[in-house]
Design a protein around this motif. Structure first.
Motif, short mmCIF file in Angstrom:
data_model
loop_
_atom_site.label_atom_id
_atom_site.label_comp_id
_atom_site.label_asym_id
_atom_site.label_seq_id
_atom_site.Cartn_x
_atom_site.Cartn_y
_atom_site.Cartn_z
N ARG A 1 0.83 -1.19 0.00
CA ARG A 1 0.00 0.00 0.00
C ARG A 1 0.87 1.25 0.00
NH1 ARG A 1 -3.76 -0.24 4.80
NH2 ARG A 1 -4.76 -1.89 3.59
N ALA B 1 6.30 -5.69 -12.84
CA ALA B 1 4.84 -5.59 -12.87
C ALA B 1 4.19 -6.96 -12.67
CB ALA B 1 4.39 -4.99 -14.19
N GLN B 2 4.76 -7.98 -13.29
CA GLN B 2 4.16 -9.31 -13.19
C GLN B 2 4.18 -9.83 -11.76
OE1 GLN B 2 5.31 -12.10 -16.52
NE2 GLN B 2 6.70 -10.41 -16.98
N LEU C 1 4.59 -8.07 -8.96
CA LEU C 1 3.84 -7.22 -8.04
C LEU C 1 2.34 -7.45 -8.19
CD1 LEU C 1 5.74 -3.81 -8.06
CD2 LEU C 1 5.58 -5.53 -6.25
N TYR C 2 1.95 -7.88 -9.40
CA TYR C 2 0.53 -8.18 -9.62
C TYR C 2 0.05 -9.26 -8.65
CZ TYR C 2 -3.67 -9.31 -12.37
OH TYR C 2 -4.95 -9.53 -12.79
N ASN D 1 -0.60 -7.46 -5.36
CA ASN D 1 -1.58 -6.38 -5.26
C ASN D 1 -2.98 -6.76 -5.71
OD1 ASN D 1 0.32 -4.53 -4.29
ND2 ASN D 1 1.02 -4.10 -6.37
N HIS D 2 -3.14 -7.91 -6.33
CA HIS D 2 -4.46 -8.25 -6.85
C HIS D 2 -4.94 -9.61 -6.40
CE1 HIS D 2 -4.77 -4.76 -9.59
NE2 HIS D 2 -3.46 -4.88 -9.66
N GLU E 1 -7.57 -10.41 -4.67
CA GLU E 1 -9.01 -10.56 -4.85
C GLU E 1 -9.38 -10.74 -6.32
OE1 GLU E 1 -11.53 -11.06 -2.83
OE2 GLU E 1 -9.96 -11.24 -1.31
N LEU E 2 -8.69 -9.99 -7.17
CA LEU E 2 -8.95 -10.09 -8.60
C LEU E 2 -8.59 -11.49 -9.10
CD1 LEU E 2 -9.85 -8.67 -11.11
CD2 LEU E 2 -7.56 -7.73 -11.39
N LEU F 1 -11.13 -13.91 -8.03
CA LEU F 1 -12.35 -13.70 -8.82
C LEU F 1 -12.23 -14.40 -10.17
CD1 LEU F 1 -14.71 -11.73 -7.95
CD2 LEU F 1 -13.90 -10.24 -9.76
N VAL F 2 -11.09 -14.26 -10.81
CA VAL F 2 -10.93 -14.76 -12.18
C VAL F 2 -10.69 -16.26 -12.20
CG1 VAL F 2 -9.44 -14.66 -14.19
CG2 VAL F 2 -10.11 -12.55 -13.04
N ARG F 3 -9.84 -16.73 -11.29
CA ARG F 3 -9.47 -18.14 -11.32
C ARG F 3 -10.46 -19.02 -10.55
NH1 ARG F 3 -5.41 -20.01 -8.80
NH2 ARG F 3 -4.69 -21.60 -10.25
N PHE G 1 -4.20 -18.49 -5.56
CA PHE G 1 -2.94 -19.21 -5.62
C PHE G 1 -2.49 -19.56 -4.21
CE2 PHE G 1 -2.33 -16.98 -9.81
CZ PHE G 1 -2.25 -18.13 -10.56
N ASP H 1 1.61 -23.49 -5.72
CA ASP H 1 1.73 -22.97 -7.08
C ASP H 1 3.04 -22.21 -7.30
OD1 ASP H 1 -0.94 -23.75 -7.91
OD2 ASP H 1 -1.65 -22.22 -6.53
N LEU I 1 4.62 -21.01 -10.95
CA LEU I 1 4.50 -19.58 -11.25
C LEU I 1 5.87 -18.97 -11.51
CD1 LEU I 1 1.70 -18.31 -8.83
CD2 LEU I 1 1.72 -18.24 -11.32
#
Lengths: 229, 229
Positions: free
Chosen positions: A133, A182-183, A185-186, A189-190, A192-193, A196-198, A202, A206, A210
């Motif tokens: 944050r 970026a990969q 840190l994703y 930082n994400h 919840e996203l 949601l998608v998977r 993880f 994994d 990864l």
DNA sequence: GGCCTTGTCAAACGATTGATTAACTCGTTC
DNA sequence: GAACGAGTTAATCAATCGTTTGACAAGGCC
């Protein structure tokens, strides 16, 4: 939900751990010193006594997180010198180790394993939440402190990339660094996203696959063949 | 600093714009309805009258942002059918358009250009801050709403990737999607970090070269040659 | 004219905020 | 044992929080 603080810890330390959990859950404005103090089983006035106030407690909590090394580079040797005959394979290993460091941090806190720099996964997770944050939207009072903390990451990865792509200028090296950082840190930082998608988040199981995915994708992106690594 | 609200707008709309700016700057807990109302040159009790309270104002602000299309896919046709002889080059163009959509959004708000879906760059910037904050750490009340909003992005990009790499299973397609989306979201979520590392922030003049960088890096990462695109 | 709805306002509500105070305990030092 | 500083406590501070209230103006409708 509410963690039982270790009564053998001194009050200052209990306050720091309670502040870490509460600030991570609710943010600086959302967390109250009464709630923190209750979690630490201490009197709320002790925040003023030990840290000079809420702002001081927050800064000390950040330093607490940073000193524990939740967000430090681990097992990363200096980038190899260009004249080293194994420079190329060492640089590739450096990129992989860099990625692994981030991936393991991001996934460790989802497991139930004890230990780590904070003793519990909950504290580790909170430390990463707080840290990320601050990296995204730094409180002015920690701006300089943040710069000192972040620069080694950039320098290490850019150093590795420079060996692999000596033809690139500084601006393009930074863009390559950006695409790789970026990969990883994703993942931080994400959460919840990703859930949601998977469908499922993880977990530590994994981690290896990864690391291999990010490494392969990044080396290809860099235009580097993994041959001879 | 504080923007002068357009007096021709009705009170409800002025409150929404003021809430957008203030929530983006200080977060939900940090923003007070008195400050928002003052910014909108309105009475603070009107927050209850028009939105039922602070939480209602926040949800309406999010919907306001979403309806304006600050975070919608633009100019993105459906992913090509596999039997299309030009499927491959269309899929590559789809990836590039997807990347461009994010990059332009991230950089437009740093410029001084008027217009856009919100009329001013300040509002556009605030909209993206609010939106990205919610994507990273969704307030429970907007969880379902978020899912509906995010899924089209994933489906479009995964659709393009599937054409380019029909050999990959769903899990690996999602990881490729992750590596690409991570890069463009990094632009949105780490403006301060980028300013810190580069010295100067990215601006609209960097858009084209960044689109090309991300596209090249990603296509290479996917293991796809840009030949014939 | 009488009445209701809509929008707006100043004033005040109770609750909670971070911070402060004075008293108190305990261990150390002289 | 008197004095002292460090640590802790309950009680209280002024300020601010989101919300509620009652009043008022303007407009449509009967």
């Amino acid at each position: 939900m509410t963690h039982t603080p270790d009564p053998t810890l001194d009050t200052r330390h209990r306050l720091l751990e309670a502040a870490l959990l509460t600030f991570a859950e609710k943010g600086f404005d959302g967390a109250g010193i009464r709630e923190i103090a209750q979690r630490a089983q201490a009197n709320s006035a002790l925040v003023q006594y030990h840290f000079g106030g809420k702002e001081g407690l927050y800064q000390e909590t950040l330093r607490f997180v940073f000193d524990r090394g939740a967000c430090k580079i681990r097992d990363l040797s200096a980038p190899p010198a260009p004249e080293d005959p194994q420079a190329r394979s060492k640089a590739i290993a450096g990129v992989r180790a860099h990625i692994r460091s981030f991936v393991e941090d991001a996934l460790a806190c989802h497991g139930h394993a004890e230990g780590g720099p904070f003793g519990s996964p909950a504290l580790m997770k909170a430390a990463l939440v707080l840290w990320n944050r601050e990296v995204q939207d730094p409180r002015p009072s920690v701006h300089a402190f943040l710069q000192e903390a972040v620069r080694p990451f950039i320098e290490h990865l850019v150093g590795c990339i420079r060996v692999l792509r000596p033809d690139l200028d500084e601006e393009r090296l930074l863009r390559m660094d950006m695409s790789i950082h970026a990969q990883v840190l994703y993942l931080h930082n994400h959460p919840e996203l990703l859930r949601l998608v998977r469908g499922r988040p993880f977990g530590p199981e994994d981690a290896e696959s990864l690391v291999e995915h990010f490494t392969t994708f990044s080396l290809r992106g860099l235009g580097v063949s993994e041959q001879g690594a």
